[in-house]
Design an enzyme around this catalytic site. Sequence first.
Site, PDB file in Angstrom:
ATOM      1  N   THR A  93       0.984  -9.988  14.830  1.00 51.46           N
ATOM      2  CA  THR A  93       0.812  -9.076  13.691  1.00 51.46           C
ATOM      3  C   THR A  93       0.175  -7.802  14.241  1.00 51.46           C
ATOM      4  O   THR A  93      -0.968  -7.847  14.717  1.00 51.46           O
ATOM      5  CB  THR A  93      -0.123  -9.697  12.633  1.00 51.46           C
ATOM      6  N   LYS A 168       5.155  -7.732   6.506  1.00 49.05           N
ATOM      7  CA  LYS A 168       4.006  -8.637   6.714  1.00 49.05           C
ATOM      8  C   LYS A 168       2.727  -8.057   6.087  1.00 49.05           C
ATOM      9  O   LYS A 168       2.011  -8.743   5.363  1.00 49.05           O
ATOM     10  CB  LYS A 168       3.823  -8.841   8.229  1.00 49.05           C
ATOM     11  N   LYS A 243      -8.324  -8.151   9.359  1.00 50.16           N
ATOM     12  CA  LYS A 243      -7.404  -7.479  10.289  1.00 50.16           C
ATOM     13  C   LYS A 243      -6.176  -6.964   9.541  1.00 50.16           C
ATOM     14  O   LYS A 243      -5.786  -5.806   9.667  1.00 50.16           O
ATOM     15  CB  LYS A 243      -6.987  -8.454  11.399  1.00 50.16           C
TER      16      LYS A 243
END
Length: 295
Positions: A93, A168, A243
């Site tokens: 990611t 995402k 994050k």
Amino acid sequence: MATIAFIGLGNMGGPMAANLVKAGHKVTAFDLVAALRNQAQSDGAAIAESSVAAVKGAEIVITMLPAGKHVLSVWNEVLPAVAEDALIIDSSTIDVESAREAHALAAKHGVLSVDAPVSGGTGGAKAATLTFMCGGEEAAFAAAKPVLENMGKKIVHCGVGGAGQAAKICNNMILGISMIGVGEAFVLAEKLGLSHQALFDVASTSSGQCWSLTTYCPVPGPVPTSPANNGYKPGFAANLMVKDLTLAQDAANTAGAVTPLGKHAQEIYQAFDAAGHGGVDFSGIIQHVRALAGK
Ligand code: NAD
């Protein structure tokens, strides 16, 4: 069956590489950490002494690394050694800008590339039930799909390079916000004398229904498999949510989108993390919400 180089054998990459071995691929693996290389070896992978050595002769290269800077550094290092007709996939990611830069690097070397971040966590990585969100050219996606199917159950082509990362972070921004919303509703219910089960029974079949409620319910009881029944052991740790919400805010700032709830959710998880709860499952944010009443 393909010859695959797998770089980054952490919580996610280790079990993903093991699933490729199980599917019959010839996997050569590398991580900076010796213990993880040893684990991959006992899972049936060959071990290389560097990333560059791992990609020699590979038809497919997969990276599963912490952040954009690691991906760009590894891709810069290995691409000169990757065969021209090979495919390179990054499943980490990372920020959309770095993902686009990585695609441009691969194109410069004549190598097909896909950004393919995942959802499903370490459980999904072990069980090969991850969802892959992919960005890249049609031909690159077509080449990536069969191998991703050995590690996941849903493989979605979201668009051009970087689109997988975009999907995402948009998804995880919904998740981060909705978990706080569900937590707030349970805390309000507690104050109003409404039982957890009663709120669950109504909201799970009404317009408040969402994944944070029905699959990952943040109070113990209504959904026995949710981390709330297991001391909020992750699952998906709150620091990983920080994050992803930070990546979403960076992307919003770069793209000129205003996402006030995404920003507020980021601040709430950051406070939870700063209070020492970064390793707790992100659904544990309900404890932070509950504690606010005492302040
Ligand atoms: P991790 O920290 O456990 O694993 C990353 C691995 O990369 C480490 O083992 C590290 O040694 C290795 N590494 C770093 N730099 C390297 C280099 N130059 N060469 C070789 N290896 C190197 O992280 P993770 O939990 O496996 O997550 C990997 C990625 O997947 C992250 O981007 C994370 O955000 C994402 N992700 C994680 C989860 C989860 O639940 N853990 C879920 C979805 C997505």
